[in-house]
Design an enzyme around this catalytic site. Structure first.
Site, PDB file in Angstrom:
ATOM      1  N   ASP A  96      29.352   5.388  -9.344  1.00 52.99           N
ATOM      2  CA  ASP A  96      28.138   4.639  -9.706  1.00 52.99           C
ATOM      3  C   ASP A  96      28.418   3.138  -9.915  1.00 52.99           C
ATOM      4  O   ASP A  96      29.185   2.772 -10.796  1.00 52.99           O
ATOM      5  CB  ASP A  96      27.608   5.278 -11.002  1.00 52.99           C
ATOM      6  CG  ASP A  96      26.464   4.515 -11.662  1.00 52.99           C
ATOM      7  OD1 ASP A  96      25.926   3.570 -11.057  1.00 52.99           O
ATOM      8  OD2 ASP A  96      26.095   4.905 -12.794  1.00 52.99           O
ATOM      9  N   HIS A 155      17.475  -1.495 -26.748  1.00 51.08           N
ATOM     10  CA  HIS A 155      17.728  -0.857 -25.456  1.00 51.08           C
ATOM     11  C   HIS A 155      19.194  -1.013 -25.092  1.00 51.08           C
ATOM     12  O   HIS A 155      19.799  -2.045 -25.366  1.00 51.08           O
ATOM     13  CB  HIS A 155      16.861  -1.502 -24.365  1.00 51.08           C
ATOM     14  CG  HIS A 155      17.167  -0.956 -22.998  1.00 51.08           C
ATOM     15  ND1 HIS A 155      16.798   0.307 -22.617  1.00 51.08           N
ATOM     16  CD2 HIS A 155      17.838  -1.485 -21.946  1.00 51.08           C
ATOM     17  CE1 HIS A 155      17.208   0.532 -21.375  1.00 51.08           C
ATOM     18  NE2 HIS A 155      17.838  -0.534 -20.952  1.00 51.08           N
ATOM     19  N   VAL A 156      19.757   0.036 -24.529  1.00 57.74           N
ATOM     20  CA  VAL A 156      21.064  -0.095 -23.882  1.00 57.74           C
ATOM     21  C   VAL A 156      20.961   0.577 -22.522  1.00 57.74           C
ATOM     22  O   VAL A 156      20.113   1.445 -22.302  1.00 57.74           O
ATOM     23  CB  VAL A 156      22.211   0.570 -24.681  1.00 57.74           C
ATOM     24  CG1 VAL A 156      22.413  -0.106 -26.027  1.00 57.74           C
ATOM     25  CG2 VAL A 156      21.966   2.063 -24.852  1.00 57.74           C
ATOM     26  N   GLY A 178       0.786  -1.227   0.000  1.00 52.51           N
ATOM     27  CA  GLY A 178       0.000   0.000   0.000  1.00 52.51           C
ATOM     28  C   GLY A 178       0.815   1.272   0.000  1.00 52.51           C
ATOM     29  O   GLY A 178       0.273   2.361  -0.111  1.00 52.51           O
ATOM     30  N   ALA A 220      10.143   7.747 -20.068  1.00 51.17           N
ATOM     31  CA  ALA A 220       9.823   9.114 -20.471  1.00 51.17           C
ATOM     32  C   ALA A 220      11.043  10.022 -20.393  1.00 51.17           C
ATOM     33  O   ALA A 220      11.180  10.958 -21.180  1.00 51.17           O
ATOM     34  CB  ALA A 220       8.700   9.664 -19.598  1.00 51.17           C
ATOM     35  N   ASP A 233      15.026   8.781  -9.127  1.00 53.24           N
ATOM     36  CA  ASP A 233      15.789   8.272  -7.979  1.00 53.24           C
ATOM     37  C   ASP A 233      16.866   9.265  -7.536  1.00 53.24           C
ATOM     38  O   ASP A 233      17.627   8.980  -6.610  1.00 53.24           O
ATOM     39  CB  ASP A 233      16.376   6.879  -8.268  1.00 53.24           C
ATOM     40  CG  ASP A 233      17.287   6.862  -9.494  1.00 53.24           C
ATOM     41  OD1 ASP A 233      17.085   7.699 -10.400  1.00 53.24           O
ATOM     42  OD2 ASP A 233      18.191   6.012  -9.542  1.00 53.24           O
ATOM     43  N   HIS A 234      16.879  10.434  -8.190  1.00 54.22           N
ATOM     44  CA  HIS A 234      17.817  11.493  -7.780  1.00 54.22           C
ATOM     45  C   HIS A 234      17.116  12.805  -7.429  1.00 54.22           C
ATOM     46  O   HIS A 234      17.662  13.598  -6.681  1.00 54.22           O
ATOM     47  CB  HIS A 234      18.870  11.714  -8.881  1.00 54.22           C
ATOM     48  CG  HIS A 234      19.775  10.540  -9.044  1.00 54.22           C
ATOM     49  ND1 HIS A 234      21.041  10.493  -8.539  1.00 54.22           N
ATOM     50  CD2 HIS A 234      19.558   9.323  -9.616  1.00 54.22           C
ATOM     51  CE1 HIS A 234      21.586   9.309  -8.798  1.00 54.22           C
ATOM     52  NE2 HIS A 234      20.700   8.582  -9.458  1.00 54.22           N
ATOM     53  N   ASP A 259      25.450   9.426 -12.124  1.00 51.43           N
ATOM     54  CA  ASP A 259      25.255   8.215 -12.930  1.00 51.43           C
ATOM     55  C   ASP A 259      25.979   8.427 -14.251  1.00 51.43           C
ATOM     56  O   ASP A 259      25.857   9.487 -14.858  1.00 51.43           O
ATOM     57  CB  ASP A 259      23.771   7.989 -13.200  1.00 51.43           C
ATOM     58  CG  ASP A 259      23.001   7.618 -11.936  1.00 51.43           C
ATOM     59  OD1 ASP A 259      23.595   7.701 -10.841  1.00 51.43           O
ATOM     60  OD2 ASP A 259      21.821   7.259 -12.057  1.00 51.43           O
ATOM     61  N   GLY A 299      22.021   2.925 -19.312  1.00 52.08           N
ATOM     62  CA  GLY A 299      22.598   4.252 -19.146  1.00 52.08           C
ATOM     63  C   GLY A 299      23.798   4.243 -18.205  1.00 52.08           C
ATOM     64  O   GLY A 299      24.368   5.299 -17.928  1.00 52.08           O
ATOM     65  N   HIS A 300      24.134   3.060 -17.710  1.00 49.59           N
ATOM     66  CA  HIS A 300      25.224   2.961 -16.730  1.00 49.59           C
ATOM     67  C   HIS A 300      26.397   2.184 -17.323  1.00 49.59           C
ATOM     68  O   HIS A 300      26.220   1.215 -18.046  1.00 49.59           O
ATOM     69  CB  HIS A 300      24.733   2.241 -15.472  1.00 49.59           C
ATOM     70  CG  HIS A 300      23.602   2.941 -14.786  1.00 49.59           C
ATOM     71  ND1 HIS A 300      23.795   3.897 -13.818  1.00 49.59           N
ATOM     72  CD2 HIS A 300      22.263   2.849 -14.962  1.00 49.59           C
ATOM     73  CE1 HIS A 300      22.621   4.349 -13.407  1.00 49.59           C
ATOM     74  NE2 HIS A 300      21.663   3.730 -14.087  1.00 49.59           N
TER      75      HIS A 300
END
Lengths: 557, 557
Positions: B196, B366-367, B49, B233, B78-79, B164, B369-370
């Protein structure tokens, strides 16, 4: 050869298509029904509180006189786990190979059904007459020994069910697949093929189980201290290779975890595991030996909260502690949904100073038991079926498998993507999608079979999100006034101590709502309850943006 | 140069280590605290919840006069997602690059905090004096533009926080990383590096974002009908490449999903997206154009239940239907825990007849970002830090990153694996792990911040498993007898209609228990309740093997 039949072959799945789990396939010809497998599934994340899920077998119960047999392809839970529940209501003979029956018997004993269940041992050469149909079998490679496919000879032609399979050309313990028998079946002409779609999304070949053995040996050789290997309890081949790696590096082996101990005992007894004399030790003895003389075989490769490995990782196992310098091998791939649990176990093991080898097939210490695209095409080409029904997989896997069928030359209109309950009828050599038989999920929660349904699950979901408020009030009907209460009790909503003001105000709102209604001579409970629920719900949502379940209880004296 | 200080640099994380999410790192020197990032985390599966989780910032509140700034490295949730909650209690200046501040401002506006928050725009050349420390910045490559690392010049030496990052040598829109500045910083001598760790488990290099663009163009060229691309997004580079692929194949682009529309607007306004004139269309216009003239950019790459793609897949989207022959690209990797949701979306799309391209980085669309291991080593070698603190990752990732640090020559005793709250103190060039500052998870549920804790979560868990039984009875204290009830109401336990017998018997048990106690003159509520709870719980467990929550309510009149 021209034959004309009024009867037809009907093929359907009560579980196993559009899902991974609870495999149960049926082939009917006239008054004969043959069932292949009776598995269970673990609950989806929205089936709160549910323990396991089995197929709805209403159709079989309605036609109980026609069911000739349950044929088992192998001893995995998603193929035999539903048996105790099915057999309780449908007492039919069960056919399986030695190891499969061994695992089934331990299950039936627990369920008190061993005595009343007819169990018939088969091997790859068995021929079983089942009414108008005859079943023969062919050995396959899979992540458990003694796996077979089924060839059903029906008056319409051969219906082949592959069971779960891969093609492993260097199998452990010489458990070769019956390539030649498959070729023979294909030569005879296959009317319909039902084939395992688990890895239909994966290009190439699935590596041999032996490659895991090689990797394990290297890990064992390099390890300075103890080696702990967690894997699926039923993966006897893998367990055999752990035993060999331990033996070759002069280590004793302790087995921990209830299901691992159980399976190792059954498999060793039945001759599916070769354990050198004096090799096994009790978990209690682990600490008496030098680290480089010890290996531990454990459950918990999925990070299951109560498993042996998870308890070791949390330092709550009663007998085995993980020590700095130990090597822990997680020889498995997380089943979708379990990634977080496995990740947490790995974290805890690292914190204890262990070296951890994980990461599924990327790490070399795990291979799948299911064939990849090239192997699925090999099976299709061996069988050369007229009709093809991909089974054993989520819809996307069935879809990919259908594309593979097209690629090797099966006519697109001869490929049937079915959901559970859908029937495919074949009459005079012509197949078509026909109606549905009853189908569904039966949820098992504790002792209850099927008494948890959508409403109960919806309530559990609501309760889990924002908790519950119970509002109790005692009214005097004669006097039309509140005698006691309203009392509001909440669980899972807010910290009561920190939210006294909120609950006091909620109380006032209930009081005012009730008094107002009674002054207007509204006295029916239903109406009082609805108004209380609405007023309180509105107030709480405004204040907290939460929608707890509200349970108004009106007592009358 | 010999300096002696009584003050020291203290480094700690309030979030982001031992977890993925709610990044918040602090560097303190004397009376100056600099905070880097203020992120949120999505709740674990046992936080029933709960909407989001933010760091416990008690330490900062207790030292509010010392907090000089919150520096933001980039605009991911997350930042920056915790900012509205942090700023509500701690009004300090926020520093960020243009896009980052753009995203922050839209957040603060929603929270009504825009006016009172001092926002300071930085770029890669900014130098910011923060009490005894000075912050400079360096550009990095990441899956959102305008990402920076932070170099804090403290009296003890340079403390570097990478943010990151990956190293993308062919970045989209020429967003090159400041390789030379990183080298310069390294040359000046880095006291401590915080770097990171997200992909520290992955060997090799992370491919360039441009490789995704290439793959997307091929997909767009081959598609006969519409192309739907779902991605994060915030991944403006990816969105740019979708725009280009659509443009080159003569397609108009519709944007669906609230967060996608929001980010595209902000990014285009600030100049981070080049959108050819007349290219964007409204979702309503999609059906007016031929399939091969249309592309759709959507949220929902994680299978989120309410997202645009999920609704399209379920045919419940108000404006866009998926048609047979459409191509759907899921340009993302499922975040651990979301695999099942994504799988379900893929299944539904296949059922609608779409071609679906999925499977994360394996699919080429997709790749990450890290940076992977080779990039993490490159950063370590550029910075050549004396002390190394792996950040931004679960413990296993931090551990792997530490091993990479050792591999490139950082002294093992100079590498600190920290949990949230742990402090590393550096004084006169010597670092040591010191005590803890207050730390923890603050759970946000609706409007409540921190009012859901362990007891509430435990109750929600119990309720979700076996539901609740409320037992109400009205007693007359004077007469010592039951006036009304016992009434038993259950929710989430069993189907009431099918379990009438069970609940009737439960009723009798409550009645008997109460009568027996009252005959023995036991009248205290607490005692009555406990006995009812025990008797009923025992009975229900025997009958059902379930343990619903039992809530006895005794009213008195």
């Amino acid at each position: 050869m021209s034959k004309k039949n009024n009867d037809k072959v009907t093929i359907f799945a009560l579980g196993g298509v559009g899902e991974i789990g609870k495999n149960m396939y049926c082939v009917q010809y006239g008054n004969d029904i043959v069932v292949i497998d009776a598995g269970l599934k673990f609950p989806d994340e929205d089936m709160l509180g549910v323990d396991i899920v089995i197929p709805d077998i209403s159709y079989l119960l309605d036609n109980r006189d026609k069911v000739r047999a349950i044929l088992l392809t192998h001893g995995h839970e998603d193929h035999i786990g539903g048996l105790p529940y099915v057999l309780r209501n449908l007492n039919v003979p069960v056919y399986g190979t030695k190891l499969t029956l061994g695992l089934v018997e331990s299950k039936l004993k627990e369920a008190g059904l061993l005595g009343e269940t007819k169990r018939i041992l088969i091997n790859a050469d068995s021929e079983v007459k089942l009414g108008s149909m005859t079943a023969t079998f062919f050995k396959t490679n899979h992540s458990i020994p003694d796996s077979v496919g089924v060839c059903l000879d029906t008056p319409e032609g051969l219906v082949v069910h592959t069971g779960d399979f891969k093609f492993d050309h260097t199998p452990v313990n010489d458990q070769y697949a019956d390539l030649h028998r498959m070729a023979e079946i294909g030569n005879r002409g296959v009317l319909a093929l039902l084939s395992d779609s688990t890895n239909a999304e994966r290009p190439g070949f699935t590596p041999s189980e032996k490659s895991v053995g090689k990797e394990l040996k290297e890990v064992f050789q390099q390890a300075q201290q103890r080696v702990v290997v967690a894997t699926f309890a039923s993966n006897i081949h893998r367990i055999q290779q752990v035993i060999e790696a331990a033996y070759e590096t002069n280590r004793k082996l302790a087995v921990v975890g209830r299901s691992m101990v159980n399976v190792v005992n059954i498999a060793a007894e039945l001759g599916y595991l070769n354990v050198p004399d004096g090799m096994l030790i009790e978990p209690e003895e682990v600490n008496k030996l030098a680290g480089n003389r010890v290996a531990i075989l454990s459950t918990g490769s999925q990070g299951e909260p109560m498993s042996a490995l998870t308890r070791m990782a949390r330092s709550t196992h009663r007998k085995v502690d993980i020590l700095p310098g130990d090597t822990v091998v997680i020889a498995a791939t997380p089943i979708p949904g379990n990634e977080k649990y496995v990740g947490r176990t790995v974290d805890e093991l690292f914190r204890l100073g262990a070296k951890v080898i994980y990461g599924g097939s990327m790490s070399g210490v795990h291979v799948s038991g299911h064939g990849s695209q090239e192997e699925l095409k090999l099976m299709l080409n061996l069988m050369r079926p007229k009709y093809f029904i991909p089974i054993h997989g989520e819809f996307r896997m069935l879809r990919h498998h259908a594309l593979l069928g097209e690629a090797v030359g099966v006519e697109p209109e001869n490929i049937f993507l079915i959901d559970i309950g859908d029937t495919v009828e074949i009459q005079n050599g012509q197949a078509r999608k026909a109606g549905k038989v009853p189908f569904g999920n039966v949820l098992i929660d504790g002792l209850g079979v099927g008494d948890v349904g959508n409403i109960v699950l919806r309530d559990r979901k609501l309760l889990s999100q924002d908790g519950i408020l119970v509002v109790v009030v005692t009214l005097s009907k004669q006097e039309g006034r509140i005698l006691s209460g309203p009392d509001i009790i909440s669980r899972g909503f807010v910290y009561v101590r920190e939210s006294e003001g909120l609950l006091d105000e909620a109380n006032k709102i209930v009081m005012n709502t009730l008094n107002k209604l009674m002054n207007e001579n509204v006295n029916e409970w239903a109406s009082l309850k609805t108004h209380v629920k609405e007023a309180l719900g509105r107030f709480l949502y405004e204040q907290t943006r939460r929608r707890p379940m509200i349970l108004p209880i009106i007592m009358e004296v």
